[in-house]
Design a protein around this motif. Structure first.
Motif, PDB file in Angstrom:
ATOM      1  N   GLU A  64      27.853  32.563  40.593  1.00 26.32           N
ATOM      2  CA  GLU A  64      29.038  32.100  40.100  1.00 26.32           C
ATOM      3  C   GLU A  64      30.036  33.094  39.742  1.00 26.32           C
ATOM      4  OE1 GLU A  64      28.100  29.511  36.857  1.00 26.32           O
ATOM      5  OE2 GLU A  64      26.803  28.140  38.534  1.00 26.32           O
ATOM      6  N   HIS A  65      29.765  34.448  40.153  1.00 21.45           N
ATOM      7  CA  HIS A  65      30.894  35.670  39.920  1.00 21.45           C
ATOM      8  C   HIS A  65      32.091  35.278  40.508  1.00 21.45           C
ATOM      9  CE1 HIS A  65      29.583  37.008  43.701  1.00 21.45           C
ATOM     10  NE2 HIS A  65      30.759  37.795  43.712  1.00 21.45           N
ATOM     11  N   GLN A  66      33.185  35.913  40.026  1.00 21.18           N
ATOM     12  CA  GLN A  66      34.426  35.889  40.621  1.00 21.18           C
ATOM     13  C   GLN A  66      34.811  37.340  41.069  1.00 21.18           C
ATOM     14  OE1 GLN A  66      36.971  34.040  37.492  1.00 21.18           O
ATOM     15  NE2 GLN A  66      36.315  31.920  38.287  1.00 21.18           N
ATOM     16  N   LEU A  67      35.428  37.346  42.201  1.00 22.17           N
ATOM     17  CA  LEU A  67      36.241  38.580  42.601  1.00 22.17           C
ATOM     18  C   LEU A  67      37.801  38.396  42.204  1.00 22.17           C
ATOM     19  CD1 LEU A  67      35.982  41.419  43.968  1.00 22.17           C
ATOM     20  CD2 LEU A  67      36.004  40.176  46.242  1.00 22.17           C
ATOM     21  N   TRP A  68      38.092  39.276  41.230  1.00 18.83           N
ATOM     22  CA  TRP A  68      39.587  39.518  40.910  1.00 18.83           C
ATOM     23  C   TRP A  68      40.326  40.727  41.621  1.00 18.83           C
ATOM     24  CZ3 TRP A  68      39.966  38.548  34.724  1.00 18.83           C
ATOM     25  CH2 TRP A  68      39.403  37.453  34.666  1.00 18.83           C
ATOM     26  N   ARG A  69      41.397  40.440  42.528  1.00 16.84           N
ATOM     27  CA  ARG A  69      42.002  41.586  43.301  1.00 16.84           C
ATOM     28  C   ARG A  69      43.556  41.541  42.522  1.00 16.84           C
ATOM     29  NH1 ARG A  69      39.261  38.597  47.526  1.00 16.84           N
ATOM     30  NH2 ARG A  69      37.737  39.936  48.508  1.00 16.84           N
ATOM     31  N   TYR A  70      43.757  42.838  42.306  1.00 13.21           N
ATOM     32  CA  TYR A  70      45.204  43.000  41.463  1.00 13.21           C
ATOM     33  C   TYR A  70      46.347  43.392  42.458  1.00 13.21           C
ATOM     34  CZ  TYR A  70      42.791  42.247  37.035  1.00 13.21           C
ATOM     35  OH  TYR A  70      42.166  41.468  36.087  1.00 13.21           O
ATOM     36  N   LYS A 108      29.914  27.350  46.897  1.00 15.79           N
ATOM     37  CA  LYS A 108      28.719  26.921  46.755  1.00 15.79           C
ATOM     38  C   LYS A 108      27.694  28.044  47.042  1.00 15.79           C
ATOM     39  CE  LYS A 108      28.377  24.078  50.919  1.00 15.79           C
ATOM     40  NZ  LYS A 108      29.025  22.798  51.321  1.00 15.79           N
ATOM     41  N   GLU A 109      26.324  28.024  46.611  1.00 12.74           N
ATOM     42  CA  GLU A 109      25.202  28.640  47.023  1.00 12.74           C
ATOM     43  C   GLU A 109      25.120  28.656  48.520  1.00 12.74           C
ATOM     44  OE1 GLU A 109      20.620  29.875  45.866  1.00 12.74           O
ATOM     45  OE2 GLU A 109      21.969  28.510  44.518  1.00 12.74           O
ATOM     46  N   GLY A 110      24.937  29.815  48.989  1.00 12.76           N
ATOM     47  CA  GLY A 110      24.728  30.057  50.382  1.00 12.76           C
ATOM     48  C   GLY A 110      25.725  29.630  51.575  1.00 12.76           C
ATOM     49  N   SER A 111      26.707  29.509  50.701  1.00  8.27           N
ATOM     50  CA  SER A 111      28.085  29.214  51.716  1.00  8.27           C
ATOM     51  C   SER A 111      29.061  30.488  51.717  1.00  8.27           C
ATOM     52  CB  SER A 111      29.020  28.111  51.262  1.00  8.27           C
ATOM     53  OG  SER A 111      30.006  27.903  51.634  1.00  8.27           O
ATOM     54  N   ASP A 112      29.780  30.697  52.847  1.00 11.59           N
ATOM     55  CA  ASP A 112      30.540  31.626  52.880  1.00 11.59           C
ATOM     56  C   ASP A 112      32.275  31.117  52.468  1.00 11.59           C
ATOM     57  OD1 ASP A 112      28.931  33.749  53.529  1.00 11.59           O
ATOM     58  OD2 ASP A 112      29.198  33.406  55.678  1.00 11.59           O
ATOM     59  N   ASP A 113      32.258  29.805  52.221  1.00 11.39           N
ATOM     60  CA  ASP A 113      33.618  29.368  51.936  1.00 11.39           C
ATOM     61  C   ASP A 113      33.906  29.771  50.559  1.00 11.39           C
ATOM     62  OD1 ASP A 113      33.495  28.005  54.312  1.00 11.39           O
ATOM     63  OD2 ASP A 113      32.683  26.060  53.472  1.00 11.39           O
ATOM     64  N   GLU A 114      35.217  29.898  50.464  1.00 12.75           N
ATOM     65  CA  GLU A 114      35.674  30.342  49.150  1.00 12.75           C
ATOM     66  C   GLU A 114      36.930  29.486  48.481  1.00 12.75           C
ATOM     67  OE1 GLU A 114      34.920  35.081  49.048  1.00 12.75           O
ATOM     68  OE2 GLU A 114      37.155  34.512  49.898  1.00 12.75           O
ATOM     69  N   VAL A 115      37.074  29.776  47.177  1.00 13.97           N
ATOM     70  CA  VAL A 115      38.068  29.050  46.639  1.00 13.97           C
ATOM     71  C   VAL A 115      38.902  30.289  46.095  1.00 13.97           C
ATOM     72  CG1 VAL A 115      39.024  27.726  44.447  1.00 13.97           C
ATOM     73  CG2 VAL A 115      36.945  26.798  46.006  1.00 13.97           C
ATOM     74  N   MET A 116      40.491  30.041  46.208  1.00 10.35           N
ATOM     75  CA  MET A 116      41.175  31.223  45.835  1.00 10.35           C
ATOM     76  C   MET A 116      42.137  30.737  44.602  1.00 10.35           C
ATOM     77  SD  MET A 116      44.041  33.253  48.187  1.00 10.35           S
ATOM     78  CE  MET A 116      42.671  34.219  49.367  1.00 10.35           C
ATOM     79  N   GLN A 117      42.353  31.394  43.801  1.00 14.37           N
ATOM     80  CA  GLN A 117      43.041  31.079  42.577  1.00 14.37           C
ATOM     81  C   GLN A 117      44.188  31.970  42.176  1.00 14.37           C
ATOM     82  OE1 GLN A 117      40.670  30.402  39.088  1.00 14.37           O
ATOM     83  NE2 GLN A 117      38.843  30.011  40.331  1.00 14.37           N
ATOM     84  N   PHE A 118      45.154  31.364  41.827  1.00 18.40           N
ATOM     85  CA  PHE A 118      46.306  32.397  41.566  1.00 18.40           C
ATOM     86  C   PHE A 118      46.892  31.985  40.116  1.00 18.40           C
ATOM     87  CE2 PHE A 118      46.664  31.373  46.102  1.00 18.40           C
ATOM     88  CZ  PHE A 118      46.880  32.683  46.696  1.00 18.40           C
ATOM     89  N   ILE A 119      46.798  32.935  39.270  1.00 20.32           N
ATOM     90  CA  ILE A 119      47.109  32.903  37.705  1.00 20.32           C
ATOM     91  C   ILE A 119      48.714  32.847  37.892  1.00 20.32           C
ATOM     92  CG2 ILE A 119      46.920  34.135  35.650  1.00 20.32           C
ATOM     93  CD1 ILE A 119      44.403  33.365  37.172  1.00 20.32           C
ATOM     94  N   LEU A 120      49.040  31.856  37.130  1.00 19.03           N
ATOM     95  CA  LEU A 120      50.848  31.380  37.113  1.00 19.03           C
ATOM     96  C   LEU A 120      51.211  32.176  36.167  1.00 19.03           C
ATOM     97  CD1 LEU A 120      50.650  27.627  37.389  1.00 19.03           C
ATOM     98  CD2 LEU A 120      51.100  29.296  39.085  1.00 19.03           C
ATOM     99  N   PRO A 121      52.635  32.618  36.315  1.00 23.12           N
ATOM    100  CA  PRO A 121      53.296  33.474  35.314  1.00 23.12           C
ATOM    101  C   PRO A 121      53.314  32.740  33.891  1.00 23.12           C
ATOM    102  CG  PRO A 121      54.433  33.275  37.306  1.00 23.12           C
ATOM    103  CD  PRO A 121      53.323  32.476  37.407  1.00 23.12           C
ATOM    104  N   ALA A 122      53.486  33.530  32.808  1.00 23.30           N
ATOM    105  CA  ALA A 122      53.404  33.148  31.665  1.00 23.30           C
ATOM    106  C   ALA A 122      54.563  31.892  31.167  1.00 23.30           C
ATOM    107  CB  ALA A 122      53.800  34.181  30.497  1.00 23.30           C
ATOM    108  N   THR A 128      38.965  35.014  43.550  1.00 24.47           N
ATOM    109  CA  THR A 128      38.058  34.328  44.646  1.00 24.47           C
ATOM    110  C   THR A 128      36.766  34.024  44.138  1.00 24.47           C
ATOM    111  OG1 THR A 128      37.734  36.408  45.815  1.00 24.47           O
ATOM    112  CG2 THR A 128      39.311  34.951  46.790  1.00 24.47           C
ATOM    113  N   GLU A 129      36.227  32.883  44.619  1.00 28.95           N
ATOM    114  CA  GLU A 129      34.744  32.611  44.370  1.00 28.95           C
ATOM    115  C   GLU A 129      34.291  31.744  45.409  1.00 28.95           C
ATOM    116  OE1 GLU A 129      33.841  30.373  40.652  1.00 28.95           O
ATOM    117  OE2 GLU A 129      35.850  29.760  40.745  1.00 28.95           O
ATOM    118  N   LYS A 130      33.008  31.962  45.586  1.00 34.16           N
ATOM    119  CA  LYS A 130      32.326  31.124  46.600  1.00 34.16           C
ATOM    120  C   LYS A 130      32.388  29.529  46.087  1.00 34.16           C
ATOM    121  CE  LYS A 130      29.206  34.667  48.273  1.00 34.16           C
ATOM    122  NZ  LYS A 130      28.058  35.033  48.694  1.00 34.16           N
TER     123      LYS A 130
END
Length: 143
Positions: free
Chosen positions: A99-105, A19-33, A15-17
């Motif tokens: 621009e940091h991202q939060l990675w949850r496993y 834009k600056e100052g927003s609480d909206d997030e984009v969520m990304q899923f890493i696809l299998p190999a 997940t990452e924001k």
């Protein structure tokens, strides 16, 4: 799954924001190999889901356990970026934090103590190369 191909859950979930100052997030899923080219990826059935190819990049992580919400992720990013700046690996602190991202496993039902999380910050490959040269030279001269 209404005509779509079911894909097993993968990790990390990123997940990452937006834009600056927003609480909206984009969520990304890493696809299998096995989805190693854009042509192999099934078309999403939900119009809000987009497939995006992300180019390789270099980054640094701060690994932690427990429950990490966006606010805690922001605080960990500040700590990580401060250390990276001190080491000469980040020049634009505010941009790196924003621009940091939060990675949850782990799934949300995992006992918090056992959850693996990472705060990821992108690094400039040129600064990494300079850092590595500087430190490999200082190690050689110490021997």
């Amino acid at each position: 799954l209404r005509g779509g191909e079911k894909i097993a859950m993968t990790a990390p979930v990123v997940t990452e924001k937006t834009k600056e100052g927003s609480d909206d997030e984009v969520m990304q899923f890493i696809l299998p190999a096995e989805y190693d080219s854009m042509s192999k990826i099934p078309k999403p059935t939900n119009p809000d889901v987009r497939i995006t190819e992300i180019p390789p990049s270099v980054g640094a992580v701060y690994q932690t356990n427990g429950k990490v919400d966006p606010k805690k992720g922001d605080a960990l990013a500040v700590t990580l970026v401060g250390q990276l700046h001190e080491d000469g690996l980040v020049e634009e602190d505010e941009k790196a934090v924003d621009e940091h991202q939060l990675w949850r496993y782990d799934p949300p039902f995992t006992i918090p103590y056992f959850r693996r999380n990472e705060v990821w910050v992108e690094l400039d490959p040129n600064l990494v190369e300079t850092y590595l040269k500087k430190h490999s030279n200082s190690e050689e001269s110490a021997n």
